[in-house]
Design a protein around this motif. Structure first.
Motif, PDB file in Angstrom:
ATOM      1  N   ILE A  82      51.464  44.530  35.608  1.00 14.95           N
ATOM      2  CA  ILE A  82      51.507  45.245  36.881  1.00 14.95           C
ATOM      3  C   ILE A  82      52.627  44.701  37.760  1.00 14.95           C
ATOM      4  N   SER A  83      52.874  43.399  37.683  1.00 13.05           N
ATOM      5  CA  SER A  83      53.925  42.780  38.501  1.00 13.05           C
ATOM      6  C   SER A  83      55.313  42.925  37.895  1.00 13.05           C
ATOM      7  N   ARG A 128      44.969  40.591  48.491  1.00 10.52           N
ATOM      8  CA  ARG A 128      44.565  41.990  48.453  1.00 10.52           C
ATOM      9  C   ARG A 128      45.297  42.772  49.524  1.00 10.52           C
ATOM     10  N   PRO A 129      45.876  43.948  49.141  1.00 12.33           N
ATOM     11  CA  PRO A 129      46.511  44.771  50.153  1.00 12.33           C
ATOM     12  C   PRO A 129      45.494  45.324  51.124  1.00 12.33           C
ATOM     13  N   ASN A 180      41.306  50.323  37.287  1.00 14.60           N
ATOM     14  CA  ASN A 180      41.112  50.693  38.682  1.00 14.60           C
ATOM     15  C   ASN A 180      39.927  51.650  38.760  1.00 14.60           C
ATOM     16  N   MET A 239      43.245  46.450  42.972  1.00 20.46           N
ATOM     17  CA  MET A 239      43.931  46.068  44.208  1.00 20.46           C
ATOM     18  C   MET A 239      45.284  46.760  44.350  1.00 20.46           C
ATOM     19  N   SER A 240      45.947  47.024  43.225  1.00 20.14           N
ATOM     20  CA  SER A 240      47.267  47.662  43.246  1.00 20.14           C
ATOM     21  C   SER A 240      47.171  49.181  43.134  1.00 20.14           C
ATOM     22  N   ASN A 241      45.954  49.704  43.078  1.00 25.49           N
ATOM     23  CA  ASN A 241      45.716  51.150  43.002  1.00 25.49           C
ATOM     24  C   ASN A 241      46.459  51.784  41.826  1.00 25.49           C
ATOM     25  N   ILE A 242      46.341  51.138  40.654  1.00 30.73           N
ATOM     26  CA  ILE A 242      46.959  51.659  39.438  1.00 30.73           C
ATOM     27  C   ILE A 242      46.324  53.006  39.077  1.00 30.73           C
ATOM     28  N   ALA A 247      45.335  36.956  43.554  1.00 33.31           N
ATOM     29  CA  ALA A 247      46.376  37.716  44.231  1.00 33.31           C
ATOM     30  C   ALA A 247      45.853  38.160  45.577  1.00 33.31           C
ATOM     31  N   ALA A 288      47.631  41.581  34.972  1.00 34.14           N
ATOM     32  CA  ALA A 288      48.306  41.257  36.223  1.00 34.14           C
ATOM     33  C   ALA A 288      49.801  41.097  36.002  1.00 34.14           C
ATOM     34  N   THR A 325      43.531  43.112  39.658  1.00 32.44           N
ATOM     35  CA  THR A 325      44.835  43.579  40.100  1.00 32.44           C
ATOM     36  C   THR A 325      44.987  45.083  39.944  1.00 32.44           C
TER      37      THR A 325
END
Length: 336
Positions: free
Chosen positions: A127-128, A22-23, A142, A152-155, A20, A124, A149
């Motif tokens: 999260i999506s 990365r932001p 996280n 990267m998604s700051n869960i 995925a 993943a 993920t």
């Protein structure tokens, strides 16, 4: 070729090779606290709790998702008496069932009489917005520097732990002064994060093959740490590095423990506490309070494994039993 190499590294972590983007990274300043620490219940006894011995699968709602966790209640459990509790976090690409077998924690719990909680990280797909089977190999936590993920998604996995513990308190008689965290790899990183952000709830932590944040750790009280790591770990490097795909740089095992010792005010000598075969443990002393030691167990030549594991994969050393040593460490370190 680059995709293949990344897939191999992820495979060593037990992860999926799905990549995925990365932001934007705001900088390696360490994980931000989820929120203020929730109040910690104090109890001398429990009433109205009927869950009995056995292994249970429970679900709690957090941030619009149904999050699950596995709980092992030992024989002889008394629903009226506060019981020591170990919360164990699986590695990236793993799951609670695998960690339970890998560590043998439930077997030790049956002998020693403590509760074991195995939270399940998000995949993943989840999260999506999709669904995935319990053993989906993209699950993780996280933990700031690691992994996948969730990071990267700051869960908000710290918030999930808050919700889990609140739910757990309605089902079994947890001793809030004797609640501990351990974890492997990504789960080890995450247990360090909890020592930073939930020091009011976790009395001590025992990460295996997982490092502390580089910075940004501001615990509300000194938290004892027992860190266990192999010198030949090629996934989470003993000397530290930045080799995690899409992760951040992380310190060495020695620097992780030294930083915790500084936070705990340990001004005494470093003393050897264990030596057998390829394994040695040393502890920073003179801490405040005295039992807030920061200890490092090193397995010379040890890889990315759980020492003493009954599972032979990775050829874990049998000169050190990480599960037993963590429990011994926890027993003498209740939260004040």
């Amino acid at each position: 070729m680059r995709l293949v190499l990344v897939a191999l590294i992820l495979g060593a972590l037990g992860c999926s090779s799905s990549l995925a983007s990365r932001p934007e990274d705001p900088g390696d300043t360490g994980p931000e606290p989820s929120n203020e620490e929730p109040s910690v219940p104090e109890r001398a006894s429990c009433t109205g709790l009927s869950e009995g011995p056995g292994t249970h699968e429970w679900t709690v709602s957090h941030a619009g998702r149904a999050r699950t966790y596995r709980v092992h209640v030992p024989p002889g459990y008394d629903a009226t008496r506060p019981t020591p509790t170990v919360v164990a976090f699986h590695g990236f690409g793993s799951n609670p069932e695998q960690l339970e077998v890998q560590t043998g924690l439930s077997t030790l719990a049956d002998t020693e009489g403590f509760l074991v909680v195995y939270p399940r990280g998000l995949s993943a797909q989840e999260i999506s917005g999709g669904t995935s089977p319990p053993r989906d190999n993209t699950r993780g936590w996280n933990a700031g520097a690691c992994c996948g993920t969730a990071q990267m998604s700051n869960i908000d996995d710290v918030g999930f732990v808050d919700a889990l513990l609140a739910d757990l308190d309605t089902r079994v008689c947890v001793d809030p002064r004797r609640t501990f965290a351990t974890g492997f790899s990504n789960g080890g990183f995450f247990s360090y994060r909890l020592a930073c952000e939930r020091a009011g709830r976790f009395a001590a932590v025992a990460p295996v093959s997982g490092m502390s944040p580089l910075n940004g750790c501001r615990p509300s009280r000194p938290v004892p740490v027992l860190h266990i790591h192999g010198t030949a770990d090629t996934v989470i490097l003993y000397e530290g590095g930045n080799n995690i795909p899409f992760g951040r740089a992380y310190p060495s095992a020695e620097d992780s423990v030294r930083s915790q010792a500084e936070r705990n005010g340990c001004g005494g000598a470093v003393v050897e506490t264990y030596r057998q075969g390829d394994s040695t443990c040393s502890a920073f002393t003179g801490c405040s309070p005295e039992n807030a030691t920061a200890s490092l167990c090193t397995v010379r030549g040890g890889g990315h494994t759980w020492p003493g594991s009954p599972v032979s994969a990775g050829n874990p050393t049998q000169d050190l039993n990480a599960t037993l040593e963590a429990w011994r460490f926890f027993q003498t370190r209740p939260r004040p």
